[in-house]
Design a protein around this motif. Structure first.
Motif, mmCIF file in Angstrom:
data_model
loop_
_atom_site.group_PDB
_atom_site.id
_atom_site.type_symbol
_atom_site.label_atom_id
_atom_site.label_comp_id
_atom_site.label_asym_id
_atom_site.label_seq_id
_atom_site.Cartn_x
_atom_site.Cartn_y
_atom_site.Cartn_z
ATOM 1 N N LEU A 31 47.901 44.076 30.294
ATOM 2 C CA LEU A 31 46.478 44.398 30.361
ATOM 3 C C LEU A 31 46.349 45.841 30.807
ATOM 4 C CD1 LEU A 31 43.435 43.681 30.357
ATOM 5 C CD2 LEU A 31 43.733 42.924 32.739
ATOM 6 N N LEU A 32 45.851 46.688 29.921
ATOM 7 C CA LEU A 32 45.633 48.088 30.258
ATOM 8 C C LEU A 32 44.156 48.288 30.526
ATOM 9 C CD1 LEU A 32 48.414 48.171 28.754
ATOM 10 C CD2 LEU A 32 47.816 50.497 28.140
ATOM 11 N N THR A 33 43.834 48.439 31.795
ATOM 12 C CA THR A 33 42.464 48.675 32.232
ATOM 13 C C THR A 33 42.509 49.396 33.559
ATOM 14 O OG1 THR A 33 40.305 47.686 32.745
ATOM 15 C CG2 THR A 33 42.251 46.425 33.375
ATOM 16 N N GLU A 34 41.537 50.246 33.803
ATOM 17 C CA GLU A 34 41.490 50.947 35.075
ATOM 18 C C GLU A 34 40.876 50.090 36.174
ATOM 19 O OE1 GLU A 34 39.186 54.457 34.283
ATOM 20 O OE2 GLU A 34 37.347 53.327 33.996
ATOM 21 N N ASP A 35 40.301 48.960 35.827
ATOM 22 C CA ASP A 35 39.535 48.139 36.764
ATOM 23 C C ASP A 35 40.372 46.985 37.322
ATOM 24 O OD1 ASP A 35 37.712 46.501 38.084
ATOM 25 O OD2 ASP A 35 36.111 46.894 36.632
ATOM 26 N N GLU A 36 40.721 47.063 38.584
ATOM 27 C CA GLU A 36 41.521 46.020 39.227
ATOM 28 C C GLU A 36 40.784 44.690 39.277
ATOM 29 O OE1 GLU A 36 44.372 45.398 43.140
ATOM 30 O OE2 GLU A 36 43.037 47.131 43.052
ATOM 31 N N ASP A 37 39.449 44.723 39.380
ATOM 32 C CA ASP A 37 38.676 43.481 39.375
ATOM 33 C C ASP A 37 38.803 42.763 38.029
ATOM 34 O OD1 ASP A 37 37.833 43.843 42.001
ATOM 35 O OD2 ASP A 37 35.969 44.838 41.407
ATOM 36 N N ASP A 38 38.846 43.530 36.935
ATOM 37 C CA ASP A 38 39.065 42.920 35.626
ATOM 38 C C ASP A 38 40.408 42.211 35.588
ATOM 39 O OD1 ASP A 38 36.639 43.781 34.645
ATOM 40 O OD2 ASP A 38 37.469 45.313 33.319
ATOM 41 N N PHE A 39 41.427 42.847 36.157
ATOM 42 C CA PHE A 39 42.745 42.213 36.206
ATOM 43 C C PHE A 39 42.677 40.891 36.969
ATOM 44 C CE2 PHE A 39 46.640 41.534 38.748
ATOM 45 C CZ PHE A 39 47.458 41.100 37.716
ATOM 46 N N ALA A 40 42.026 40.884 38.121
ATOM 47 C CA ALA A 40 41.937 39.661 38.927
ATOM 48 C C ALA A 40 41.234 38.548 38.144
ATOM 49 C CB ALA A 40 41.201 39.937 40.230
ATOM 50 N N TYR A 41 40.206 38.894 37.400
ATOM 51 C CA TYR A 41 39.461 37.929 36.596
ATOM 52 C C TYR A 41 40.348 37.346 35.490
ATOM 53 C CZ TYR A 41 35.454 36.216 33.830
ATOM 54 O OH TYR A 41 34.558 35.457 33.127
ATOM 55 N N TRP A 42 41.016 38.236 34.750
ATOM 56 C CA TRP A 42 41.912 37.774 33.681
ATOM 57 C C TRP A 42 43.104 37.002 34.255
ATOM 58 C CZ3 TRP A 42 40.928 37.549 28.653
ATOM 59 C CH2 TRP A 42 39.903 38.348 28.140
ATOM 60 N N GLN A 43 43.620 37.443 35.387
ATOM 61 C CA GLN A 43 44.762 36.761 36.024
ATOM 62 C C GLN A 43 44.392 35.314 36.350
ATOM 63 O OE1 GLN A 43 47.736 37.685 36.182
ATOM 64 N NE2 GLN A 43 48.756 36.890 37.970
ATOM 65 N N PHE A 44 43.197 35.113 36.878
ATOM 66 C CA PHE A 44 42.716 33.761 37.149
ATOM 67 C C PHE A 44 42.760 32.932 35.868
ATOM 68 C CE2 PHE A 44 39.054 30.944 36.621
ATOM 69 C CZ PHE A 44 39.324 29.994 37.587
ATOM 70 N N GLY A 45 42.252 33.498 34.773
ATOM 71 C CA GLY A 45 42.213 32.776 33.502
ATOM 72 C C GLY A 45 43.592 32.428 32.977
ATOM 73 N N PHE A 46 44.519 33.368 33.054
ATOM 74 C CA PHE A 46 45.873 33.091 32.560
ATOM 75 C C PHE A 46 46.577 32.046 33.427
ATOM 76 C CE2 PHE A 46 45.247 36.668 29.807
ATOM 77 C CZ PHE A 46 46.043 36.374 28.723
ATOM 78 N N LYS A 47 46.388 32.125 34.734
ATOM 79 C CA LYS A 47 47.016 31.125 35.606
ATOM 80 C C LYS A 47 46.444 29.735 35.364
ATOM 81 C CE LYS A 47 48.655 34.072 39.298
ATOM 82 N NZ LYS A 47 48.622 34.390 40.721
ATOM 83 N N LYS A 48 45.165 29.665 35.048
ATOM 84 C CA LYS A 48 44.506 28.363 34.858
ATOM 85 C C LYS A 48 44.780 27.766 33.467
ATOM 86 C CE LYS A 48 40.125 26.051 35.602
ATOM 87 N NZ LYS A 48 40.347 25.149 36.701
#
Length: 134
Positions: free
Chosen positions: A10-27
Motif C-alpha cells: 500500500l503506497l500512501t502518505e496517510d498512516e490512518d489509511d494504512f490502519a483502516y486497510w490493515q483492519f480490513g485485510f486482517k478481518k
C-alpha cells in the motif's frame, strides 16, 4: 519475509489509511500481509523487493501529492514489477485520470471505501486479484 506468503503493498502518505486497510485485510483476507510505504522511494528501498515482489500494489496519493502518474510509470518499469497488478485508489476518478492511469498500466480502480461493508468488498476484490506466488 516468507516468499510463499502473499503480500500487498500500500503506497500512501496517510498512516490512518494504512490502519483502516490493515483492519480490513486482517478481518477478511488474513492470508495476505499488507505492508505500508509512505513514499515510492520507501517501496524501492525494500531489501527483498526483487526476490519477493508484492502480489498487488495499491497506489494512493504519494508525496509529493498528485504524483501518481510518475510513480505508476516508474514502478511498472522496474524489473521487480513486470506484470504487477496495480490498483489505483481515490475518492473519485475523473475520466482523464482513468484514461491516463489505464494507459500507464493500472490494472483496476477502486473508490476508497467509506464504511466497513465497502471495505470488505474492496479487500475481497483485491485478494481475488492477487496471484499466488509460486
Amino acid at each position: 519475509m516468507n516468499t510463499n506468503r502473499q503480500w500487498v503493498a500500500l503506497l500512501t502518505e496517510d498512516e490512518d489509511d494504512f490502519a483502516y486497510w490493515q483492519f480490513g485485510f486482517k478481518k477478511w483476507a488474513s492470508h495476505i500481509q499488507l505492508e505500508w510505504f509512505a513514499t515510492g522511494d520507501a517501496f524501492f528501498d525494500r531489501p527483498d523487493l526483487t526476490t519477493s515482489p508484492p502480489n498487488v500494489l495499491l497506489l494512493d496519493g504519494l508525496i509529493p501529492s498528485n504524483d501518481e502518474p510518475h510513480w505508476l510509470h516508474r514502478i511498472l518499469e522496474h524489473d521487480c514489477c513486470q506484470g504487477l497488478v496495480v490498483i489505483m485508489l481515490a475518492d473519485n476518478f475523473t475520466d482523464d485520470e482513468y484514461q491516463q492511469f489505464k494507459a500507464l498500466g493500472a490494472s483496476s480502480f477502486i473508490i476508497k471505501p467509506a464504511n466497513q461493508q465497502e471495505l470488505q468488498k474492496a479487500v475481497l476484490s483485491i485478494s481475488q486479484q492477487a496471484p499466488v506466488n509460486t
